[in-house]
Design a protein around this motif. Structure first.
Motif, short mmCIF file in Angstrom:
data_model
loop_
_atom_site.label_atom_id
_atom_site.label_comp_id
_atom_site.label_asym_id
_atom_site.label_seq_id
_atom_site.Cartn_x
_atom_site.Cartn_y
_atom_site.Cartn_z
N ARG A 172 -25.47 1.15 31.02
CA ARG A 172 -24.90 0.49 32.36
C ARG A 172 -23.55 0.03 31.78
NH1 ARG A 172 -28.86 -1.55 35.02
NH2 ARG A 172 -29.02 -0.17 36.43
N TYR B 188 -26.18 -16.30 32.43
CA TYR B 188 -26.91 -15.04 32.78
C TYR B 188 -28.71 -15.27 32.20
CZ TYR B 188 -28.07 -10.10 32.25
OH TYR B 188 -29.07 -9.04 32.36
N HIS C 245 -32.32 -15.82 34.59
CA HIS C 245 -33.28 -14.91 34.56
C HIS C 245 -34.56 -15.87 33.80
CE1 HIS C 245 -30.40 -11.79 34.88
NE2 HIS C 245 -31.66 -10.91 35.66
N ARG D 29 -30.04 0.22 30.14
CA ARG D 29 -29.96 0.37 31.56
C ARG D 29 -31.29 -0.33 32.15
NH1 ARG D 29 -26.87 3.17 35.04
NH2 ARG D 29 -27.38 3.40 37.06
N ARG D 30 -32.40 -0.35 31.30
CA ARG D 30 -33.82 -0.79 31.96
C ARG D 30 -33.58 -2.30 31.38
NH1 ARG D 30 -39.01 1.50 28.86
NH2 ARG D 30 -38.29 0.25 27.17
N SER D 31 -33.27 -2.75 30.16
CA SER D 31 -33.35 -4.06 29.44
C SER D 31 -32.35 -5.07 30.03
CB SER D 31 -33.49 -3.93 28.19
OG SER D 31 -34.40 -2.80 27.61
N PRO E 129 -30.75 -6.07 33.28
CA PRO E 129 -30.43 -6.17 34.71
C PRO E 129 -29.25 -6.62 35.19
CG PRO E 129 -32.30 -7.61 34.43
CD PRO E 129 -31.69 -6.97 32.94
N ARG E 130 -28.73 -6.20 36.33
CA ARG E 130 -27.52 -6.84 37.06
C ARG E 130 -26.38 -6.98 35.89
NH1 ARG E 130 -30.00 -11.13 41.03
NH2 ARG E 130 -28.12 -11.04 42.09
N LEU E 131 -26.27 -6.05 34.96
CA LEU E 131 -25.17 -6.41 34.12
C LEU E 131 -23.81 -6.84 34.54
CD1 LEU E 131 -24.21 -5.92 31.00
CD2 LEU E 131 -23.69 -3.59 31.44
#
Length: 462
Positions: A242, A279, A283, A435-437, A439-441
């Motif tokens: 991403r 960030y 999370h 892309r998986r690790s 999120p919401r980059l």
């Protein structure tokens, strides 16, 4: 067959489907005045006429399916240019968000090792009379500084200049000055002649490493291998990517840095520190100890960028992310980077690279070993790179370069990479994550702005 340098071959040996090891760049252009509706299509067809490819971009591994074959280059004399140069389009009117999604997908696919290790994609359909290019080249071929040098060759500060060949095209002036690759015998002879200097480099780097490590232990900092905290970013990764990007005026960063006696690069690191705090906190993953960034340092001689290869060192910088005061974070980063630069100033380029191997690269290889994240702490939490770019506004055959955004590499157990380049008064941030690790980059872009605004509020007087 020319021999690969170890710093280059490790990017081929360490690559897998989950770990593509190419670097890329997204360039955003405004079409030149008077461009017709099929301007990009016409440009694509013209690009395919440039079939004389520069030697650097004819290289491929001698035997792509053998590890031994990834220690030698061979030149591809029959390049299928229509494979390497591609035309893509967004559904009109294409949004920047859709452009970033396309680049995310393109950046997650491996380069074909049976062909020269590069691809160039021309992208049509972007709203606002704009188009884009996405270029990716294997890191075994170029580092960030070399990639910027190649880009600069196909640009001009004059909007009226035409006939500039694309990045892959060979130049007559280079052919006349040689630039051939050295063979094995020549490389060995050079190495033998360099043995006395190499011995001095080895002796000198031991003292430098002892000083750096000793200072880190004495100050109880995280600037040592395997001392970074474990976070949600330090996990095994997949091959999907991403990508997010944005620009900030250099003057904003310079004003903050001048107010506290810090460099622009220090402010970049402080922006990243504040953004990562936000960030990870949202999370519920913010660690008590400071995050640690690996900061690449170029040791490339001036004017050698278009020769390719890798000429980089690396230092570890604690980001002071455990501090709530943004100014205190910037001051801490500035102190660490100033002391490190003073130590590196007395070293040769070879010594800087050797020090990087002991401090970051070898530990990184350990962290990339499957299952190692359960056995040892991370070497560092992420890469943060700052690559100098062109200071003046550039044009490609009349098309204005609006922005140039680096697209770099996440590694195993380092799922996020932040790379920045300067261009015409702006700092261009490119964020690449698994892309998986991660999120919401894209939220990190907003956090970067909040982090800079927070610093401005604290240090700038109205």
């Amino acid at each position: 067959m020319p021999l690969m340098l170890p710093a280059d071959s490790m990017f081929l040996i360490g690559e897998s489907r989950e770990h593509p090891l190419h670097v890329g760049g997204l360039q955003l252009f405004r079409k030149p005045p008077g461009a017709g509706p099929d301007y990009v299509g016409e440009l694509f067809r013209e690009l395919l006429t440039h079939t004389d490819v520069r030697p650097l971009l004819r290289r491929r591994p001698a035997d792509p399916v053998s590890i031994a074959g990834q220690l030698w280059w061979t030149d591809d004399r029959d390049i299928d240019l229509e494979y390497h140069v591609r035309l893509s389009a967004l559904p009109r009117p294409g949004k920047v968000r859709q452009l970033l999604e396309l680049v995310s997908r393109l950046h997650g696919t491996l380069l074909d090792r049976h062909r020269p290790l590069w691809e160039f994609t021309l992208i049509d359909g972007l709203e606002g009379d704009r188009f884009a290019t996405y270029t990716k080249v294997h890191h075994a071929i170029v580092d960030g500084v070399a990639a910027m040098a190649l880009l600069a060759e196909m640009m001009s500060p004059d909007p009226d200049v035409r006939g500039i060949p694309p990045v892959w095209a060979d130049r007559p002036e280079r052919r006349s000055t040689g630039g051939r690759s050295k063979g094995v015998a020549e490389l060995l002879a050079t190495a033998v002649k360099a043995l006395p200097d190499t011995a001095r480099d080895v002796a000198g780097v031991a003292g430098a490493a002892a000083t750096l490590f000793g200072r880190a232990i004495q100050q109880d900092t995280a600037g040592l291998p395997f001392r970074a905290p474990r976070t949600m970013l330090n996990v095994p990764i997949t091959g999907g990517r991403r990508f997010a990007a944005d620009s900030w005026p250099i003057e904003r960063l310079r004003a903050v840095g001048d107010a506290v006696g810090a460099t622009i690069n220090d402010v970049v690191l402080a922006m990243c520190s504040g953004a990562l705090r936000r960030y990870l906190a949202e999370h519920q993953q913010l660690p008590d100890r400071s995050l640690v960034a690996a900061v690449p340092v170029s040791v490339r001689a001036e004017g050698t960028g278009t020769r390719g290869g890798n000429s980089i060192g690396m230092v570890l910088c604690p980001l002071a992310s455990d501090l709530t005061d943004p100014v205190a974070r910037l001051v801490s980063i500035n102190r660490t980077m100033t002391e490190t630069k003073e130590q590196l100033a007395g070293l040769s380029p070879v010594q800087v690279q050797m020090l990087a191997a002991t401090q970051a690269i070898v530990p990184l290889l350990v962290n990339m070993t499957p299952g190692s994240n359960h056995l040892v702490a991370p070497t560092f939490n992420l890469f943060i790179s700052n690559v100098p770019g062109p200071r003046e506004r550039l044009y490609w055959n009349g098309a204005e370069l609006l922005g140039t955004y680096p697209v770099s590499i996440p590694f195993e157990n380092q799922a996020l990479n932040i790379t920045v380049t300067s261009y015409a008064g702006s700092m261009e941030f490119g964020l690449v994550g698994c892309r998986r690790s991660v999120p919401r980059l894209q939220r990190l872009l907003g956090h970067l702005e909040d982090s800079l605004a927070e610093l401005e509020k604290e240090v700038l007087v109205d």
